[in-house]
Design a protein around this motif. Structure first.
Motif, PDB file in Angstrom:
ATOM      1  N   GLN A 130     -12.991  -2.425  -3.524  1.00 25.09           N
ATOM      2  CA  GLN A 130     -12.184  -3.580  -3.912  1.00 25.09           C
ATOM      3  C   GLN A 130     -11.599  -3.914  -1.929  1.00 25.09           C
ATOM      4  O   GLN A 130     -11.369  -4.482  -1.809  1.00 25.09           O
ATOM      5  CB  GLN A 130     -10.525  -3.440  -4.315  1.00 25.09           C
ATOM      6  N   VAL A 131     -12.087  -2.845  -1.166  1.00 22.58           N
ATOM      7  CA  VAL A 131     -11.475  -2.929   0.260  1.00 22.58           C
ATOM      8  C   VAL A 131     -12.456  -4.180   0.976  1.00 22.58           C
ATOM      9  O   VAL A 131     -11.244  -5.349   1.198  1.00 22.58           O
ATOM     10  CB  VAL A 131     -11.355  -2.107   0.805  1.00 22.58           C
ATOM     11  N   MET A 156       1.238  -1.302   0.207  1.00 21.70           N
ATOM     12  CA  MET A 156       0.075  -0.258  -0.015  1.00 21.70           C
ATOM     13  C   MET A 156       0.988   1.453   0.361  1.00 21.70           C
ATOM     14  O   MET A 156       0.729   2.235  -0.084  1.00 21.70           O
ATOM     15  CB  MET A 156      -1.206   0.166   1.318  1.00 21.70           C
ATOM     16  N   MET A 170      -6.092  -2.100  -2.419  1.00 21.94           N
ATOM     17  CA  MET A 170      -7.095  -0.918  -1.124  1.00 21.94           C
ATOM     18  C   MET A 170      -5.484   0.511  -1.463  1.00 21.94           C
ATOM     19  O   MET A 170      -5.752   1.405  -0.228  1.00 21.94           O
ATOM     20  CB  MET A 170      -6.860  -1.371   0.423  1.00 21.94           C
ATOM     21  N   THR A 171      -5.283   1.076  -2.489  1.00 26.13           N
ATOM     22  CA  THR A 171      -3.782   2.369  -2.346  1.00 26.13           C
ATOM     23  C   THR A 171      -3.850   2.534  -3.353  1.00 26.13           C
ATOM     24  O   THR A 171      -4.306   2.446  -4.375  1.00 26.13           O
ATOM     25  CB  THR A 171      -2.572   1.338  -1.839  1.00 26.13           C
ATOM     26  N   CYS A 225      -3.433  -7.936  -2.481  1.00 30.14           N
ATOM     27  CA  CYS A 225      -4.351  -7.618  -1.618  1.00 30.14           C
ATOM     28  C   CYS A 225      -4.076  -5.658  -1.208  1.00 30.14           C
ATOM     29  O   CYS A 225      -5.529  -5.143  -1.171  1.00 30.14           O
ATOM     30  CB  CYS A 225      -4.424  -8.244  -0.221  1.00 30.14           C
ATOM     31  N   ASN A 249      -5.774   1.084  -9.681  1.00 29.42           N
ATOM     32  CA  ASN A 249      -6.889   1.762  -9.072  1.00 29.42           C
ATOM     33  C   ASN A 249      -7.813   3.547  -9.357  1.00 29.42           C
ATOM     34  O   ASN A 249      -8.350   3.747  -9.441  1.00 29.42           O
ATOM     35  CB  ASN A 249      -7.002   1.799  -7.545  1.00 29.42           C
ATOM     36  N   ILE A 260     -11.467   1.840  -5.851  1.00 29.96           N
ATOM     37  CA  ILE A 260     -10.360   1.730  -3.894  1.00 29.96           C
ATOM     38  C   ILE A 260     -11.723   0.626  -3.039  1.00 29.96           C
ATOM     39  O   ILE A 260     -11.664  -0.216  -1.894  1.00 29.96           O
ATOM     40  CB  ILE A 260      -9.715   2.057  -3.628  1.00 29.96           C
ATOM     41  N   LYS A 261     -12.810   1.658  -2.988  1.00 33.89           N
ATOM     42  CA  LYS A 261     -14.077   1.228  -1.805  1.00 33.89           C
ATOM     43  C   LYS A 261     -14.516   0.608  -2.269  1.00 33.89           C
ATOM     44  O   LYS A 261     -14.785  -0.519  -1.326  1.00 33.89           O
ATOM     45  CB  LYS A 261     -14.288   2.850  -1.778  1.00 33.89           C
ATOM     46  N   ALA A 267     -10.358  -6.793  -0.422  1.00 38.38           N
ATOM     47  CA  ALA A 267      -8.780  -7.442  -0.403  1.00 38.38           C
ATOM     48  C   ALA A 267      -8.869  -7.720   0.595  1.00 38.38           C
ATOM     49  O   ALA A 267      -8.014  -8.191   1.100  1.00 38.38           O
ATOM     50  CB  ALA A 267      -8.300  -5.777  -0.819  1.00 38.38           C
ATOM     51  N   LEU A 268      -9.853  -7.498   1.626  1.00 35.27           N
ATOM     52  CA  LEU A 268      -9.077  -7.411   3.677  1.00 35.27           C
ATOM     53  C   LEU A 268      -9.936  -8.684   3.934  1.00 35.27           C
ATOM     54  O   LEU A 268      -9.379 -10.493   4.489  1.00 35.27           O
ATOM     55  CB  LEU A 268     -10.069  -6.840   4.351  1.00 35.27           C
ATOM     56  N   ASN A 284     -11.585   7.708  -5.733  1.00 32.94           N
ATOM     57  CA  ASN A 284     -11.780   6.309  -5.596  1.00 32.94           C
ATOM     58  C   ASN A 284     -13.038   5.962  -4.635  1.00 32.94           C
ATOM     59  O   ASN A 284     -12.563   4.713  -4.586  1.00 32.94           O
ATOM     60  CB  ASN A 284     -11.322   6.921  -3.481  1.00 32.94           C
TER      61      ASN A 284
END
Length: 317
Positions: A297-298, A224, A270-271, A266, A278, A294-295, A301-302, A291
């Motif tokens: 995908q978070v 990240m 998120m970055t 991952c 992204n 990214i939002k 990713a987690l 963004n």
């Protein structure tokens, strides 16, 4: 060897050089000189990287950064097919449109696994030291030729289409290569040892789970920051993976590398530092929230990162 990585670099350099020439001759681009210079310098790094002194390559990278940093890489003017023409062409070709894209992974895997011991006139067909990369390069060339035959496009049209995509992405297209190099520099500078010392001081290194957790989550976090898993990998693997998981606890380096890179990916999701993944798609799709990608995908990713922690723990030892 008959086909080495150097030849793949030459092909890439020629392709980027043609894009640079087209950009420089594009009078519809108010920044055509700087744009052409940016891609021209990039092409030189591929074509003459083996003979140029490292310091001079570093200067070239700095010049590219200055050009991009001051907004010198501009969008050119392109002749694009209308929506009706694209629909007609896609209906004509049907599912064959996917064939060039599918050829790339198929040929890469076949070359990596099936041609590693093939010889012609007593010489290795592919460079064994860079077998996967050479196979990927050959696959891209074959896929390009297949696309040309399929669409029956002639002349410079493939290069023009490549330039259109490059213009849409902009300077972010070079980020993966630059960040991977930065990761190697960090590793050579001893950042991995610093990370190892910090982890050893923060957690009990005799605890396998905590060491695995530090490595997998550290890969995601460092990715990240760096924007690229290839940049994070040499640092985290040299600092945590090899000394603590492989040497101290006897982990399998193959499993470590595979899941470690997956954990880094991952972090890529998120970055905003991974601009080419992204931020550029958000711009291409004209999303109101830059963004937004990214939002979305978070959560995935987690969840993947959590799974990776346990996969590493149960498979690496």
């Amino acid at each position: 060897m008959i086909i080495s990585l150097t030849y793949i670099y030459y092909i890439a350099g020629i392709f980027v050089a043609l894009i640079a020439l087209l950009a420089m001759n594009d009078k519809g681009n108010s920044k055509r000189i700087l744009t052409g210079a940016f891609w021209g310098i990039y092409a030189v790094s591929f074509l003459f990287g083996t003979v140029i002194q490292p310091m001079h390559v570093g200067i070239m990278v700095i010049v590219m950064a200055v050009i991009a940093g001051f907004g010198g890489v501009g969008m050119g003017k392109h002749e694009e097919a209308t929506g009706e023409q694209r629909i007609a062409q896609s209906q004509k070709l049907g599912n064959w449109l996917f064939m060039p894209a599918l050829l790339i992974p198929i040929i890469t895997v076949f070359g990596t696994l099936g041609l590693k011991d093939v010889k012609l006139a007593g010489l290795d067909l592919f460079d064994k030291a860079n077998l996967t990369l050479v196979s990927l390069g050959v696959a891209c060339v074959v896929a390009l030729l297949a696309a040309i035959m399929l669409t029956k496009e002639k002349g410079m049209q493939p290069v023009k289409e490549s330039r259109r995509l490059i213009d849409a992405i902009g300077w972010a297209a070079v980020l993966p290569q630059m960040l991977a190099t930065l990761g190697a520099l960090f590793a050579a500078a001893g950042v991995g040892q610093v990370v190892s010392d910090l982890v050893s001081a923060a957690i009990p290194v005799d605890n396998r789970f905590l060491v695995v957790f530090a490595y997998t989550v550290g890969m995601a976090l460092f990715t990240m920051v760096m924007g690229n898993a290839f940049a994070a990998f040499p640092v985290m693997t040299a600092g945590v993976g090899l000394p603590l998981i492989v040497k101290l606890h006897g982990g399998d380096p193959a499993v470590l590398s595979a899941i470690g890179m997956f954990s880094g990916y991952c972090g890529t999701l998120m970055t905003p530092m991974a601009a080419n993944y992204n931020i550029v798609p958000a711009a291409l799709l004209d999303l109101p929230d830059k963004n937004g990608v990214i939002k979305a995908q978070v959560p995935t990713a987690l969840m993947l990162l959590t799974v990776n922690v346990f996969l590493m723990y149960f498979l690496v030892f």
